[in-house]
Design a protein around this motif. Structure first.
Motif, PDB file in Angstrom:
ATOM      1  N   ALA A 128       0.874  -1.173  -0.075  1.00  0.00           N
ATOM      2  CA  ALA A 128       0.052   0.073  -0.038  1.00  0.00           C
ATOM      3  C   ALA A 128       0.967   1.327   0.008  1.00  0.00           C
ATOM      4  N   VAL A 129       2.226   1.201   0.289  1.00  0.00           N
ATOM      5  CA  VAL A 129       3.044   2.073   0.406  1.00  0.00           C
ATOM      6  C   VAL A 129       3.787   2.100  -0.809  1.00  0.00           C
ATOM      7  N   PRO A 130       4.121   3.202  -1.687  1.00  0.00           N
ATOM      8  CA  PRO A 130       5.062   3.103  -2.713  1.00  0.00           C
ATOM      9  C   PRO A 130       6.555   2.476  -2.698  1.00  0.00           C
ATOM     10  N   PRO A 131       7.037   1.855  -3.481  1.00  0.00           N
ATOM     11  CA  PRO A 131       8.517   1.199  -3.364  1.00  0.00           C
ATOM     12  C   PRO A 131       9.458   2.098  -3.348  1.00  0.00           C
ATOM     13  N   THR A 132       9.160   3.576  -3.533  1.00  0.00           N
ATOM     14  CA  THR A 132      10.265   4.637  -3.248  1.00  0.00           C
ATOM     15  C   THR A 132      10.531   4.770  -1.658  1.00  0.00           C
ATOM     16  N   VAL A 133       9.418   4.298  -0.919  1.00  0.00           N
ATOM     17  CA  VAL A 133       9.693   4.565   0.630  1.00  0.00           C
ATOM     18  C   VAL A 133      10.497   3.550   0.859  1.00  0.00           C
ATOM     19  N   LYS A 134      11.814   3.869   1.257  1.00  0.00           N
ATOM     20  CA  LYS A 134      12.597   2.982   1.548  1.00  0.00           C
ATOM     21  C   LYS A 134      13.113   3.270   3.158  1.00  0.00           C
ATOM     22  N   THR A 135      12.909   4.336   3.855  1.00  0.00           N
ATOM     23  CA  THR A 135      13.525   4.878   5.013  1.00  0.00           C
ATOM     24  C   THR A 135      12.283   5.155   5.869  1.00  0.00           C
ATOM     25  N   LEU A 136      12.811   5.256   7.316  1.00  0.00           N
ATOM     26  CA  LEU A 136      11.544   5.838   8.202  1.00  0.00           C
ATOM     27  C   LEU A 136      11.216   7.401   7.620  1.00  0.00           C
ATOM     28  N   LYS A 137      12.236   8.087   7.516  1.00  0.00           N
ATOM     29  CA  LYS A 137      12.098   9.436   6.978  1.00  0.00           C
ATOM     30  C   LYS A 137      10.922   9.465   5.679  1.00  0.00           C
ATOM     31  N   ASP A 138      11.232   8.580   4.696  1.00  0.00           N
ATOM     32  CA  ASP A 138      10.350   8.425   3.382  1.00  0.00           C
ATOM     33  C   ASP A 138       8.990   8.217   3.932  1.00  0.00           C
ATOM     34  N   PHE A 139       8.797   7.101   4.948  1.00  0.00           N
ATOM     35  CA  PHE A 139       7.569   6.812   5.344  1.00  0.00           C
ATOM     36  C   PHE A 139       6.755   7.954   5.931  1.00  0.00           C
ATOM     37  N   LEU A 140       7.470   8.748   6.944  1.00  0.00           N
ATOM     38  CA  LEU A 140       6.787   9.776   7.726  1.00  0.00           C
ATOM     39  C   LEU A 140       6.558  11.064   6.624  1.00  0.00           C
ATOM     40  N   ALA A 141       7.160  10.990   5.725  1.00  0.00           N
ATOM     41  CA  ALA A 141       6.934  12.159   4.668  1.00  0.00           C
ATOM     42  C   ALA A 141       5.624  11.681   3.789  1.00  0.00           C
ATOM     43  N   TRP A 142       5.656  10.420   3.449  1.00  0.00           N
ATOM     44  CA  TRP A 142       4.482   9.871   2.874  1.00  0.00           C
ATOM     45  C   TRP A 142       3.224  10.242   3.602  1.00  0.00           C
ATOM     46  N   ALA A 143       3.328   9.555   4.920  1.00  0.00           N
ATOM     47  CA  ALA A 143       2.369   9.493   5.713  1.00  0.00           C
ATOM     48  C   ALA A 143       1.785  11.064   6.173  1.00  0.00           C
ATOM     49  N   LYS A 144       2.533  11.827   6.113  1.00  0.00           N
ATOM     50  CA  LYS A 144       2.066  13.334   6.038  1.00  0.00           C
ATOM     51  C   LYS A 144       1.572  13.813   4.742  1.00  0.00           C
ATOM     52  N   ALA A 145       1.833  13.212   3.812  1.00  0.00           N
ATOM     53  CA  ALA A 145       1.383  13.800   2.538  1.00  0.00           C
ATOM     54  C   ALA A 145       0.069  13.001   2.266  1.00  0.00           C
ATOM     55  N   ASN A 146      -0.309  11.722   2.745  1.00  0.00           N
ATOM     56  CA  ASN A 146      -1.409  10.926   2.506  1.00  0.00           C
ATOM     57  C   ASN A 146      -2.112  10.604   4.052  1.00  0.00           C
ATOM     58  N   PRO A 147      -2.752  11.452   4.728  1.00  0.00           N
ATOM     59  CA  PRO A 147      -3.183  11.386   6.122  1.00  0.00           C
ATOM     60  C   PRO A 147      -4.361  10.373   5.970  1.00  0.00           C
ATOM     61  N   ASP A 148      -5.039  10.141   4.820  1.00  0.00           N
ATOM     62  CA  ASP A 148      -5.895   9.185   4.762  1.00  0.00           C
ATOM     63  C   ASP A 148      -5.603   7.527   4.743  1.00  0.00           C
ATOM     64  N   GLN A 149      -4.429   7.654   4.358  1.00  0.00           N
ATOM     65  CA  GLN A 149      -3.772   6.377   4.181  1.00  0.00           C
ATOM     66  C   GLN A 149      -2.866   5.968   5.370  1.00  0.00           C
ATOM     67  N   ALA A 150      -2.601   7.031   6.423  1.00  0.00           N
ATOM     68  CA  ALA A 150      -1.408   7.059   7.115  1.00  0.00           C
ATOM     69  C   ALA A 150      -1.908   6.290   8.462  1.00  0.00           C
ATOM     70  N   SER A 151      -1.723   4.976   8.538  1.00  0.00           N
ATOM     71  CA  SER A 151      -1.986   4.104   9.600  1.00  0.00           C
ATOM     72  C   SER A 151      -1.001   2.969   9.810  1.00  0.00           C
ATOM     73  N   TYR A 152      -1.137   2.461  11.190  1.00  0.00           N
ATOM     74  CA  TYR A 152      -0.419   1.411  11.592  1.00  0.00           C
ATOM     75  C   TYR A 152      -1.142   0.397  12.308  1.00  0.00           C
ATOM     76  N   GLY A 153      -0.923  -0.939  12.192  1.00  0.00           N
ATOM     77  CA  GLY A 153      -1.743  -1.937  12.959  1.00  0.00           C
ATOM     78  C   GLY A 153      -0.495  -2.296  13.932  1.00  0.00           C
ATOM     79  N   SER A 154      -1.167  -2.698  14.992  1.00  0.00           N
ATOM     80  CA  SER A 154      -0.562  -3.391  16.268  1.00  0.00           C
ATOM     81  C   SER A 154      -0.965  -4.733  16.664  1.00  0.00           C
ATOM     82  N   PRO A 155      -0.486  -5.489  17.674  1.00  0.00           N
ATOM     83  CA  PRO A 155      -0.905  -6.808  17.839  1.00  0.00           C
ATOM     84  C   PRO A 155      -2.054  -6.510  18.858  1.00  0.00           C
ATOM     85  N   GLY A 156      -2.400  -5.043  19.235  1.00  0.00           N
ATOM     86  CA  GLY A 156      -3.592  -4.943  20.150  1.00  0.00           C
ATOM     87  C   GLY A 156      -3.212  -3.540  21.216  1.00  0.00           C
ATOM     88  N   ALA A 157      -4.581  -3.038  21.247  1.00  0.00           N
ATOM     89  CA  ALA A 157      -4.504  -1.737  22.012  1.00  0.00           C
ATOM     90  C   ALA A 157      -3.880  -1.873  23.540  1.00  0.00           C
TER      91      ALA A 157
END
Length: 329
Positions: free
Chosen positions: A136-165
């Motif tokens: 769901a994240v473009p292959p150009t996202v290769k680092t944490l910095k890349d991911f955070l920039a992508w997440a900021k630019a795509n707030p509707d898709q900026a989510s993370y799953g975890s094993p539980g609250a």
């Protein structure tokens, strides 16, 4: 909260009691040990319980191999509640993540157990957590910095799953969002498997999970691990930088699974259990098995376990307050 007031001195006292057990007070081996584990069979911690349990046979602690009793649910709390009510004679132990003692008192206003209900026996294994992204994240996202920039630019898709609250991966993701000032929406799953299934299927952008659970998928190229939570790089992901390397110094977590006994278990029995467990964790069959699920075997004294847990308890109080999460929130 009463849990917090009693935590530090009670746990340290239990550790000291085990450490100073007189050598002449030898424990008699129990016939068989039951190891309670509060998560499903097949999960990474379950491997610790089973592989160590197999090696208890014929030791000064147990005549036979241990039986693992999985009691999944409530973030592992069900197993600890059962241990609290078990006989304090060495026949029942529990394996639990340190967060069940060091974090849960801050997020659950009514715990059915108190840290003083348990005696530390030994740490079993250490795990690191990791942030991974999928298709769901473009292959150009290769680092944490890349991911955070992508997440900021795509707030509707900026989510993370975890094993539980309330799980450690949930809190790590919340801290990442807080420190980066990026709104990362949390999606809780019932364990790691369903979240990773959605990740590789493109239904969610990222997940924060124990990094060992990503190993097979990462090798197959189905996901990309962008950061791990250890103080140094994970031996299983030597090419992946840590969170601290990427500018997030308080996202450093080495969560461990530890063996506990009921608090009133005799000191000589605790010492015999510790010796048997620490010896098992050095066995090549055990170390190789744990490596397959990304865990690092790590036996300890009861005193070392209590000291580590005390440090985690003190550290996570203010962090949980900053995150603002409780079970009722």
């Amino acid at each position: 909260m009463q849990h917090r007031r009693h935590f530090l001195h009670t746990f340290a006292s239990a550790a000291a009691l085990a450490a100073w057990a007189p050598l002449s007070a030898l424990a008699q081996a129990v016939d068989q040990v039951k190891i309670l584990y509060g998560f499903p069979a097949g999960s990474s911690g379950d491997s610790v319980a089973r592989r160590v349990g197999e090696k208890l046979a014929g030791t000064g602690y147990s005549k036979n191999a241990a039986v693992v009793d999985n009691k999944p649910g409530a973030g592992g709390r069900i197993a600890l509640e059962a241990l609290k009510n078990s006989p304090a004679d060495g026949t029942v132990l529990a394996l639990a993540p340190v967060s069940a003692m060091s974090v849960y008192p801050y997020i659950y206003s009514k715990l059915a157990y108190d840290p003083k209900d348990f005696a530390p026996v030994s740490i079993g294994a250490i795990m690191h957590h990791g942030l991974a992204v999928g298709p769901a994240v473009p292959p150009t996202v290769k680092t944490l910095k890349d991911f955070l920039a992508w997440a900021k630019a795509n707030p509707d898709q900026a989510s993370y799953g975890s094993p539980g609250a309330g799980s450690m991966p949930h809190l790590l993701g919340a801290l990442l969002g807080l420190r980066s000032k990026v709104d990362l929406k949390h999606v809780p799953y019932r364990g790691t498997v369903p979240g990773i299934t959605d990740l590789v299927g493109g239904q969610i952008a990222s997940t924060m999970n124990p990094s060992g659970d990503y190993l097979a998928y990462a090798k197959a190229g189905k996901l990309r691990v962008l950061a791990t939570s250890g103080p140094q790089r994970s031996p299983y992901y030597p090419d992946v930088p840590t969170f601290i390397e990427q500018g997030f110094p308080d996202l450093v977590v080495e969560e461990w699974f530890g063996f506990y006994a009921p608090a009133k278990t005799p000191a000589a029995t605790l010492a015999a259990a510790n010796t048997a467990i620490v010896t098992a964790l050095k066995d090549k069959v055990v170390t190789d098995s744990l490596a397959m699920v990304g865990l690092i075997p790590h036996g300890s004294t009861a005193e070392e376990m209590a000291k580590s847990q005390k440090a985690e308890f003190e550290r996570w109080g203010p962090l949980v307050k900053q995150i603002g999460f409780t079970a009722e929130s």
